[in-house]
Scaffold this motif. Structure first.
Motif, PDB file in Angstrom:
ATOM      1  N   ARG A  72      -2.957   9.910  -4.703  1.00 13.24           N
ATOM      2  CA  ARG A  72      -1.769   9.069  -4.612  1.00 13.24           C
ATOM      3  C   ARG A  72      -2.069   7.800  -3.819  1.00 13.24           C
ATOM      4  NH1 ARG A  72       4.051  10.727  -1.889  1.00 13.24           N
ATOM      5  NH2 ARG A  72       5.116   8.729  -2.311  1.00 13.24           N
ATOM      6  N   LEU A  73      -1.660   6.649  -4.367  1.00  9.85           N
ATOM      7  CA  LEU A  73      -1.916   5.366  -3.734  1.00  9.85           C
ATOM      8  C   LEU A  73      -0.754   4.988  -2.815  1.00  9.85           C
ATOM      9  CD1 LEU A  73      -3.514   3.384  -6.687  1.00  9.85           C
ATOM     10  CD2 LEU A  73      -4.648   4.308  -4.670  1.00  9.85           C
ATOM     11  N   ASP A  74      -0.579   5.779  -1.811  1.00  8.20           N
ATOM     12  CA  ASP A  74       0.442   5.527  -0.803  1.00  8.20           C
ATOM     13  C   ASP A  74      -0.208   5.745   0.550  1.00  8.20           C
ATOM     14  OD1 ASP A  74       3.491   5.333  -0.053  1.00  8.20           O
ATOM     15  OD2 ASP A  74       2.675   7.055   1.053  1.00  8.20           O
ATOM     16  N   ILE A  75      -0.244   4.695   1.368  1.00 15.64           N
ATOM     17  CA  ILE A  75      -1.001   4.791   2.620  1.00 15.64           C
ATOM     18  C   ILE A  75      -0.452   5.855   3.549  1.00 15.64           C
ATOM     19  CG2 ILE A  75       0.304   3.005   3.878  1.00 15.64           C
ATOM     20  CD1 ILE A  75      -2.527   2.123   4.976  1.00 15.64           C
ATOM     21  N   ASN A  76       0.852   6.083   3.498  1.00 18.12           N
ATOM     22  CA  ASN A  76       1.433   7.118   4.343  1.00 18.12           C
ATOM     23  C   ASN A  76       0.986   8.509   3.887  1.00 18.12           C
ATOM     24  OD1 ASN A  76       2.909   5.265   5.979  1.00 18.12           O
ATOM     25  ND2 ASN A  76       4.431   5.087   4.338  1.00 18.12           N
ATOM     26  N   SER A  77       0.968   8.686   2.548  1.00 16.53           N
ATOM     27  CA  SER A  77       0.493   9.949   1.998  1.00 16.53           C
ATOM     28  C   SER A  77      -0.997  10.131   2.283  1.00 16.53           C
ATOM     29  CB  SER A  77       0.753   9.989   0.490  1.00 16.53           C
ATOM     30  OG  SER A  77       0.166  11.132  -0.089  1.00 16.53           O
ATOM     31  N   THR A 115      -9.400  -8.368   9.240  1.00 12.02           N
ATOM     32  CA  THR A 115      -8.365  -7.632   8.514  1.00 12.02           C
ATOM     33  C   THR A 115      -9.026  -6.815   7.410  1.00 12.02           C
ATOM     34  OG1 THR A 115      -8.003  -9.351   6.846  1.00 12.02           O
ATOM     35  CG2 THR A 115      -6.760  -9.538   8.934  1.00 12.02           C
ATOM     36  N   PRO A 116      -8.353  -5.770   6.912  1.00  9.83           N
ATOM     37  CA  PRO A 116      -8.914  -4.996   5.796  1.00  9.83           C
ATOM     38  C   PRO A 116      -9.242  -5.864   4.582  1.00  9.83           C
ATOM     39  CG  PRO A 116      -7.117  -3.791   6.802  1.00  9.83           C
ATOM     40  CD  PRO A 116      -7.121  -5.153   7.449  1.00  9.83           C
ATOM     41  N   LEU A 172       0.822  -1.211   0.000  1.00 11.32           N
ATOM     42  CA  LEU A 172       0.000   0.000   0.000  1.00 11.32           C
ATOM     43  C   LEU A 172       0.855   1.259   0.000  1.00 11.32           C
ATOM     44  CD1 LEU A 172      -2.854  -0.998   2.485  1.00 11.32           C
ATOM     45  CD2 LEU A 172      -2.781  -1.238  -0.005  1.00 11.32           C
ATOM     46  N   THR A 173       2.065   1.153  -0.504  1.00 19.06           N
ATOM     47  CA  THR A 173       2.928   2.322  -0.654  1.00 19.06           C
ATOM     48  C   THR A 173       3.354   2.431  -2.109  1.00 19.06           C
ATOM     49  OG1 THR A 173       4.944   1.061  -0.161  1.00 19.06           O
ATOM     50  CG2 THR A 173       3.801   2.099   1.699  1.00 19.06           C
ATOM     51  N   GLY A 174       3.819   3.588  -2.505  1.00 19.30           N
ATOM     52  CA  GLY A 174       4.280   3.788  -3.871  1.00 19.30           C
ATOM     53  C   GLY A 174       3.867   5.128  -4.417  1.00 19.30           C
ATOM     54  N   ASN A 175       4.066   5.297  -5.725  1.00 20.73           N
ATOM     55  CA  ASN A 175       3.796   6.586  -6.369  1.00 20.73           C
ATOM     56  C   ASN A 175       2.637   6.530  -7.361  1.00 20.73           C
ATOM     57  OD1 ASN A 175       5.936   8.026  -5.071  1.00 20.73           O
ATOM     58  ND2 ASN A 175       7.395   6.989  -6.439  1.00 20.73           N
ATOM     59  N   GLU A 176       1.932   5.404  -7.423  1.00 24.10           N
ATOM     60  CA  GLU A 176       0.797   5.310  -8.333  1.00 24.10           C
ATOM     61  C   GLU A 176      -0.313   6.264  -7.886  1.00 24.10           C
ATOM     62  OE1 GLU A 176       0.300   0.902 -10.074  1.00 24.10           O
ATOM     63  OE2 GLU A 176       0.150   0.994  -7.893  1.00 24.10           O
ATOM     64  N   THR A 177      -1.174   6.631  -8.839  1.00 18.62           N
ATOM     65  CA  THR A 177      -2.324   7.486  -8.534  1.00 18.62           C
ATOM     66  C   THR A 177      -3.588   6.887  -9.123  1.00 18.62           C
ATOM     67  OG1 THR A 177      -2.027   8.836 -10.515  1.00 18.62           O
ATOM     68  CG2 THR A 177      -0.902   9.572  -8.492  1.00 18.62           C
ATOM     69  N   ILE A 178      -4.721   7.379  -8.657  1.00 19.24           N
ATOM     70  CA  ILE A 178      -6.002   6.924  -9.188  1.00 19.24           C
ATOM     71  C   ILE A 178      -6.984   8.092  -9.187  1.00 19.24           C
ATOM     72  CG2 ILE A 178      -6.867   6.183  -6.919  1.00 19.24           C
ATOM     73  CD1 ILE A 178      -8.339   3.907  -8.384  1.00 19.24           C
ATOM     74  N   VAL A 179      -7.814   8.162 -10.207  1.00 21.88           N
ATOM     75  CA  VAL A 179      -8.928   9.112 -10.261  1.00 21.88           C
ATOM     76  C   VAL A 179     -10.191   8.318  -9.959  1.00 21.88           C
ATOM     77  CG1 VAL A 179     -10.278  10.673 -11.699  1.00 21.88           C
ATOM     78  CG2 VAL A 179      -7.784  10.602 -11.936  1.00 21.88           C
ATOM     79  N   LEU A 180     -10.848   8.651  -8.876  1.00 16.29           N
ATOM     80  CA  LEU A 180     -12.012   7.874  -8.449  1.00 16.29           C
ATOM     81  C   LEU A 180     -13.258   8.175  -9.272  1.00 16.29           C
ATOM     82  CD1 LEU A 180     -11.584   8.079  -4.570  1.00 16.29           C
ATOM     83  CD2 LEU A 180     -10.925   6.216  -6.103  1.00 16.29           C
ATOM     84  N   LYS A 186      -6.438  -1.301  -4.249  1.00 19.76           N
ATOM     85  CA  LYS A 186      -5.461  -0.723  -3.319  1.00 19.76           C
ATOM     86  C   LYS A 186      -6.074   0.451  -2.562  1.00 19.76           C
ATOM     87  CE  LYS A 186      -1.091  -1.927  -5.620  1.00 19.76           C
ATOM     88  NZ  LYS A 186       0.148  -1.377  -6.241  1.00 19.76           N
ATOM     89  N   PHE A 187      -6.792   1.297  -3.288  1.00 19.63           N
ATOM     90  CA  PHE A 187      -7.406   2.457  -2.631  1.00 19.63           C
ATOM     91  C   PHE A 187      -8.425   2.010  -1.592  1.00 19.63           C
ATOM     92  CE2 PHE A 187     -10.766   5.582  -2.162  1.00 19.63           C
ATOM     93  CZ  PHE A 187     -10.029   6.717  -1.826  1.00 19.63           C
ATOM     94  N   GLN A 188      -9.239   1.014  -1.951  1.00 23.28           N
ATOM     95  CA  GLN A 188     -10.239   0.528  -1.008  1.00 23.28           C
ATOM     96  C   GLN A 188      -9.585  -0.054   0.242  1.00 23.28           C
ATOM     97  OE1 GLN A 188     -12.196  -1.942  -4.048  1.00 23.28           O
ATOM     98  NE2 GLN A 188     -14.097  -0.849  -3.615  1.00 23.28           N
ATOM     99  N   LEU A 189      -8.502  -0.795   0.066  1.00 23.49           N
ATOM    100  CA  LEU A 189      -7.795  -1.362   1.210  1.00 23.49           C
ATOM    101  C   LEU A 189      -7.191  -0.261   2.086  1.00 23.49           C
ATOM    102  CD1 LEU A 189      -5.950  -4.492  -0.263  1.00 23.49           C
ATOM    103  CD2 LEU A 189      -7.800  -4.468   1.424  1.00 23.49           C
ATOM    104  N   MET A 190      -6.652   0.763   1.439  1.00 27.48           N
ATOM    105  CA  MET A 190      -6.113   1.889   2.200  1.00 27.48           C
ATOM    106  C   MET A 190      -7.205   2.544   3.039  1.00 27.48           C
ATOM    107  SD  MET A 190      -3.257   3.971  -0.010  1.00 27.48           S
ATOM    108  CE  MET A 190      -4.527   4.921  -0.761  1.00 27.48           C
ATOM    109  N   SER A 191      -8.360   2.778   2.444  1.00 26.11           N
ATOM    110  CA  SER A 191      -9.456   3.445   3.144  1.00 26.11           C
ATOM    111  C   SER A 191      -9.931   2.612   4.330  1.00 26.11           C
ATOM    112  CB  SER A 191     -10.619   3.703   2.182  1.00 26.11           C
ATOM    113  OG  SER A 191     -10.225   4.564   1.134  1.00 26.11           O
ATOM    114  N   ILE A 192     -10.041   1.310   4.134  1.00 26.19           N
ATOM    115  CA  ILE A 192     -10.484   0.435   5.221  1.00 26.19           C
ATOM    116  C   ILE A 192      -9.439   0.406   6.337  1.00 26.19           C
ATOM    117  CG2 ILE A 192     -11.034  -1.948   5.848  1.00 26.19           C
ATOM    118  CD1 ILE A 192     -12.164  -2.279   2.998  1.00 26.19           C
TER     119      ILE A 192
END
Length: 736
Positions: free
Chosen positions: A646-651, A214-215, A144-152, A175-181
């Motif tokens: 950005r698809l980075d959980i820290n961000s 778990t998520p 769940l880290t990295g520099n990828e992006t997504i437009v929802l 990935k975005f859904q897992l980050m949100s959960i």
């Protein structure tokens, strides 16, 4: 006042015309079609022809169901199935338009659903491909880290050209859904820690849920439920999807309901039996979520004071059981959880759109048989004193009108009944005895109701003349008039408060008060629902609503789409991009007809209104409650789903923390400004809010104190009314 039919929407003439149309046939019946197990019944064919005939000949637009319209229906059908353009490939869309674009409308007129079924089966196939890929992916370790992006929000974007592009997006979506959960779980655990370490904050309530999943398990459960929905779909429900889309292509308020939906329409759309009293539907931009559209006046949800229009339902705890995550559930399944034995509790977890899951609130309500008569018009007197202007407080009457209700059945049966006009008449007589200095009529969140009732209501305030014009699909115009010889139950100064959730009859009332110059309209622009529908229960299967009329102001301008623009703007708490008529697809346009001759009773000049707006803007910028609401609007705009995320959980965590920080700052700034103690941190604030909402929901409506942010609108409306130059508004004596 001129007597009008009680239920003109269901007039004998309208139903009679519909009956003639429904008896007509378009050509010969087609042979039975078998597409992936879908076998059309004779009743389904007849129903399809009936709906097509209604659209072709009886809709307000007078738009024939020709090749062009049929092609538009096909396009909207594809978009309605795949709103975000992530399931159908561009090749799928091209294939269907080539095969069915020219004759989709003709097929419907013949009663042939095979083209729509073919599209639906491809949708089911693509969905299963997504579920299969997601299931495999969720069994692996996902970074769940990295520099990828997504437009929802991809509603305005093209469909993917290749499966590779599509699967790449699906991967990022998961990935975005897992980050949100994951982030939601972190916030939930932090909040529960506050409950455990500070038991006093719970006020004796058990608010710790301790979800151990778990998520990945949570997300897999959501997706599995969505996939299971496909296995439970009936052929009637697939027919409903096709025919309802056909009707929605004409306008947002023409609908088709399959037999199950028609038989339980009150339950499905309003939970009006043993439920909580809300109208729900899938969120347009994200169908995984269920949105609360309106509250039924007098229902448990409305009484709780904590469930609002536009809230998203994300969890339900039924009859004391554990909270069930309902993201991804159908409205029908959600209704099944909410419904239950009268007198038993159900807890609904809701949050505002674009707000973090950590801001979700749990509201416990007790199921009941929804009785609109249990609540209605309320009135009270507040004292308002303008600094450096009023030597003594002014007494202002407040008239809160939740809807323009009328018990048609009781009235028809000759029984005692309640209606908004009867209750308002009593309230006004009581307020007149209080020697009030002015009246504030609160129409916020009023969804409308009976046309007869709004006409009677206007007669209490307007001397005489036309009140609203109604045009049918043949161009005939009917005028509702107040012809009571100039009698007025209240002729003093008044202000009407509206917002984006004020619709239909509310807009008729506000427009007439504004056009006659009887009072100021303050707040925000109304919904813009200026159309009326007939109810058709004589289809072979199910029922339908069909738009056949539009409302117009006495000035000739429609209330449709444009709504009623207030004289003075106050903070708008709703998102214009997602709420109201102007956010709907295929909304009927604003237009005009001839003015109905009328005599204004007063006038606020442009100079007066400019001054009032300027003064109000200064007060709003200084009022802690309006500042707080404006801050929430700014925070809401921080989460723009049209921009890459950005698809980075820290961000993402940092972004959520920033939203939480600003939300807490807005709340604490309000508390300090009003002399209250601020919260130490976000988790303490959220825990306290959960406890307060739970406690408030258990209070009787009459015992529940007014929310300060709501009361700010009442006070500002009173200030504006009192500040209006009396020379600019004709007094009762001057109008003689």
């Amino acid at each position: 006042m001129k007597k009008q039919p009680a239920q003109w929407l269901l007039s004998a003439a309208s139903v009679g015309v519909a009956g003639i149309i429904l008896a007509q046939s378009y050509g010969t019946a087609v042979a039975e079609t078998n597409t992936e197990g879908f076998v059309q019944t004779p009743e389904q064919k007849i129903t399809t022809r009936q709906v097509a005939a209604l659209l072709d000949r009886s809709h307000y637009l007078n738009q024939p169901l020709d090749s062009k319209t049929g092609s538009e229906i096909l396009s909207m059908y594809i978009d309605s199935l795949d709103t975000n353009h992530t399931l159908f490939l561009q090749s799928d869309v091209d294939e269907f338009k080539k095969k069915y674009g020219d004759d989709f409308g003709d097929r419907l007129k013949r009663g042939d659903l095979s083209a729509g079924v073919d599209v639906f089966e491809r949708y089911r196939k693509r969905s299963n491909e997504y579920f299969t890929m997601a299931s495999k992916m969720l069994k692996t370790d996902i970074d769940l880290t990295g520099n990828e992006t997504i437009v929802l929000d991809r509603e305005k974007m093209d469909h993917f050209k290749t499966k590779k592009e599509q699967r790449d997006y699906w991967t990022r979506q998961l990935k975005f859904q897992l980050m949100s959960i994951t982030l939601g779980q972190e916030d939930e655990k932090a909040k529960e820690k506050v409950f455990l370490s500070n038991p006093d904050i719970t006020r004796g309530q058990d608010l710790v849920r301790n979800d151990q999943r778990t998520p990945s398990e949570i997300l897999q459960n959501r997706l599995s439920r969505q996939q299971e929905q496909f296995t439970r779909l009936t052929n009637d429900e697939i027919m409903e999807t096709i025919l309802n889309t056909a009707m929605l292509t004409y306008d947002p308020h023409s609908n088709y309901y399959a037999p199950i939906q028609a038989n339980e329409l009150q339950i499905q759309s309003s939970l009006q039996l043993e439920g909580i009293g809300v109208s729900i539907r899938p969120d347009r931009k994200n169908p995984d979520y269920t949105r609360i559209v309106t509250l039924v006046d007098g229902g448990p949800a409305a009484k709780s004071g904590q469930i609002k229009p536009n809230d998203l339902i994300i969890g339900i705890a039924k009859d004391g059981e554990n909270m069930t995550d309902v993201v991804g559930w159908s409205t029908r399944e959600i209704v099944g959880l909410i419904r239950g034995k009268r007198g038993t509790p159900v807890t609904i977890k809701v949050r505002q759109p674009n707000a973090p899951d950590a801001s979700a609130r749990n509201v416990t309500v007790v199921r009941d048989i929804i009785q609109q008569e249990e609540s209605g018009v309320t009135h009270r007197v507040v004292e308002v004193q303008r600094p450096n202007i009023d030597k003594t407080p002014k007494r202002i009457g407040v008239l809160e009108i939740p809807s323009f209700y009328l018990n048609y059945r009781a009235r028809r049966n000759g029984e005692d009944y309640r209606s908004v006009s009867i209750d308002t008449e009593k309230a006004l007589k009581a307020l007149n005895k209080e020697n009030i200095d002015g009246l504030v009529v609160d129409l916020r969140n009023n969804p409308g109701g009976s046309l007869d009732e709004v006409a009677k209501m206007l007669g209490f305030f307007i001397k005489s003349g036309p009140m609203v014009q109604i045009r049918d699909n043949r161009g005939n115009v009917q005028v509702y008039r107040d012809d009571d010889g100039g009698e007025q139950l209240y002729d003093g100064k008044m202000t009407v408060i509206t917002n984006l959730a004020s619709a239909s009859a509310s807009e008729i009332f506000a427009a007439a008060i504004q056009d006659y110059g009887r009072g100021l309209i303050v707040g925000s622009t109304t919904t813009g629902k200026g159309s009326a529908q007939i109810q058709l229960d004589n289809l072979a299967l199910g029922s339908a609503t069909l738009t056949q009329r539009k409302f117009y102001r006495v000035t000739g301008g429609s209330t449709q789409n444009k709504g009623v623009v207030p004289d003075v703007e106050l903070v708008n708490i709703y998102d214009d991009a997602t709420f109201g008529e102007r956010a709907q697809k295929n909304a009927l346009p604003w237009d005009t007809i001839k003015t109905a001759p009328y005599k204004p009773e007063g006038k606020f000049t442009d100079t007066t209104l400019a001054t009032l707006n300027q003064q109000s803007k200064i007060r709003q910028e200084q009022n802690p409650q309006f500042v707080y609401l404006s801050s929430l609007n700014d925070i809401r705009d921080m989460e723009n789903e049209k921009k890459p995320i950005r698809l980075d959980i820290n961000s993402r965590r940092a972004k959520m923390k920033l939203i939480e920080k600003r939300s807490l700052e807005a709340e604490n700034k309000r508390l300090v400004a009003t002399g209250e103690r601020p919260y130490a941190n976000w988790n303490t604030y959220q825990a306290a809010m959960d406890a307060k909402f739970e406690e408030r929901s258990r209070m009787k409506a009459t015992e529940r104190p007014e929310l300060p942010e709501d009361e700010a609108f009442i006070n500002e409306a009173a200030y504006l009314m009192l500040s209006a130059d009396p020379e600019e508004t004709l007094s009762p004596k001057e109008k003689l």
